[in-house]
Design an enzyme around this catalytic site. Structure first.
Site, PDB file in Angstrom:
ATOM      1  N   CYS A  86      -6.267  -8.869   3.423  1.00  0.00           N
ATOM      2  CA  CYS A  86      -5.729  -9.912   4.307  1.00  0.00           C
ATOM      3  C   CYS A  86      -6.039  -9.582   5.772  1.00  0.00           C
ATOM      4  O   CYS A  86      -7.172  -9.654   6.204  1.00  0.00           O
ATOM      5  CB  CYS A  86      -4.242 -10.098   4.037  1.00  0.00           C
ATOM      6  SG  CYS A  86      -3.581 -11.611   4.736  1.00  0.00           S
ATOM      7  N   HIS A 203      -3.538 -10.448  -1.984  1.00  0.00           N
ATOM      8  CA  HIS A 203      -2.838  -9.162  -1.896  1.00  0.00           C
ATOM      9  C   HIS A 203      -2.676  -8.524  -3.278  1.00  0.00           C
ATOM     10  O   HIS A 203      -1.686  -8.811  -3.956  1.00  0.00           O
ATOM     11  CB  HIS A 203      -1.443  -9.376  -1.298  1.00  0.00           C
ATOM     12  CG  HIS A 203      -1.441  -9.639   0.156  1.00  0.00           C
ATOM     13  ND1 HIS A 203      -1.290  -8.655   1.104  1.00  0.00           N
ATOM     14  CD2 HIS A 203      -1.560 -10.800   0.839  1.00  0.00           C
ATOM     15  CE1 HIS A 203      -1.311  -9.189   2.315  1.00  0.00           C
ATOM     16  NE2 HIS A 203      -1.478 -10.487   2.190  1.00  0.00           N
ATOM     17  N   GLU A 205      -1.686  -5.581  -3.942  1.00  0.00           N
ATOM     18  CA  GLU A 205      -0.488  -4.731  -3.960  1.00  0.00           C
ATOM     19  C   GLU A 205       0.787  -5.553  -4.162  1.00  0.00           C
ATOM     20  O   GLU A 205       1.836  -4.987  -4.458  1.00  0.00           O
ATOM     21  CB  GLU A 205      -0.414  -3.898  -2.675  1.00  0.00           C
ATOM     22  CG  GLU A 205       0.168  -4.593  -1.451  1.00  0.00           C
ATOM     23  CD  GLU A 205      -0.776  -5.604  -0.798  1.00  0.00           C
ATOM     24  OE1 GLU A 205      -1.839  -5.911  -1.375  1.00  0.00           O
ATOM     25  OE2 GLU A 205      -0.427  -6.110   0.284  1.00  0.00           O
TER      26      GLU A 205
END
Lengths: 231, 109
Positions: A86, A203, A205
């Protein structure tokens, strides 16, 4: 292996990346302040999401000049794996480690939702655990993810197979409705020519534990460990 | 001689220098830097502003391109040096050459 997660003033996914590295992958990880001048022996570097330096002027524009970026660039030059997520992707673009630039989202809205991305290339340290054509459901959260590159650069990206992820429908079909921000060629992630630096808007994660509502991002993170083990 | 000046000492030195340049009738230079998206780059903000103007009845406004405007106060009296400095910071930070171009105007401030 050891992860190094760079922390800029305004980063807000640094802890998430660090958590994923240590608690989910069971690897070592260290948060590295942007004013630091060494990578503390990291085997892979993550530039996390957030709003580095407030994203004033342009996203990633000032983070590029943070002292640690000199080390990150040298690490990338040596072939070290660098993942920009990002805002981290935006920083990689501003620093010239990846080609192109980000524009405001088509429609101007900040988009915070799950999207589907298709894995286009599996010969990078961040996708080597995935199958070509595999569709991942991963969240995005950005206002400036409208990837742009001039036609000659786009042509080069496609010819060199540097488009790593594309926004698609859940079945992997390229449809305009599945493109959340207007990126050219539905680009959600790219790599450099050497393939050791990858930037992606979604993302991983935020999608690596069942509690987060999905685990499709895990394959990206596990790829890093796999690539390190086989290097 | 010896140690290089510490950052705060350097800043104080630069302030004094700027004061000297600013006083006693010495003119400083102001650079105006206009940063815009290149014509080939889609400008979603400009398009939205154009749409808003159309809905307000301004049909003669055919298109809008928006951009950024910077004023740089420069501690120099040399026009050429001011232009060179403004171009350098525009290249390095103010504009992203992949998507943006810029125009510079220099005037005495």
């Amino acid at each position: 292996m050891k992860f190094g997660v760079i922390v800029f003033p305004g980063s807000n996914c640094d802890r998430d990346a660090d958590h994923a590295a240590t608690q989910v992958l069971g690897q070592a990880s260290e948060l590295i302040w942007h004013k630091d001048t060494d990578l503390k022996g990291a085997d892979a570097v993550i530039l996390p999401g957030g709003f580095a330096h407030g994203d004033y002027l342009r996203t990633g524009a000032m983070a590029r000049f943070s002292p640690i970026m000199r080390e990150v660039m040298a690490f990338a030059d040596r072939g070290g794996p660098v993942l920009g997520i990002c805002n981290g992707f935006q920083i990689l673009l501003e620093s010239g480690l990846l080609p192109g630039a980000m524009l405001r989202n088509r429609g101007l809205k900040y988009r915070c939702e799950h999207v589907h991305v298709r894995v286009e290339q599996t010969d990078t340290p961040f996708t080597c655990g995935a199958e070509a054509g595999q569709v991942l459901r991963i969240p995005i959260g950005h206002g400036e993810g409208n990837y742009f590159a001039p036609p000659d650069v786009l042509q080069m990206l496609e010819a060199n197979r540097q488009v790593v992820l594309r926004y698609t429908a859940p079945d992997g079909q390229l449809v305009d409705d599945a493109n959340p921000n207007g990126s050219v060629h539905a680009i959600a992630g790219i790599c450099n020519e050497r393939r050791n630096v990858v930037g992606m808007m979604p993302h991983p994660e935020r999608a690596c534990e069942p509690a987060l509502g999905g685990v499709d991002g895990l394959v990206i993170l596990e790829s890093i460990v796999k690539a390190f083990a086989t290097a | 001689m010896g140690h290089p000046p510490t950052p705060w000492a350097l800043r104080a030195l630069m302030r004094r220098r700027a004061d000297m340049l600013g006083g006693e009738g010495m003119r400083r230079m102001r650079a105006r830097v206009f940063v815009t998206l290149k014509p080939s780059v889609f400008d979603p903000q400009g398009r939205t502003i154009a749409d808003a103007l159309h809905s307000l009845g301004y049909d003669k406004v055919e298109d809008v391109r928006q951009g950024k405007y910077f004023e740089l106060d420069l501690a120099t009296t040399e026009m050429a040096q001011a232009r060179e400095l403004a171009a350098e910071v525009a290249d390095k930070l103010l504009a992203n050459p992949v998507i943006e171009s810029y125009r510079i105007e220099i005037a005495e401030s």
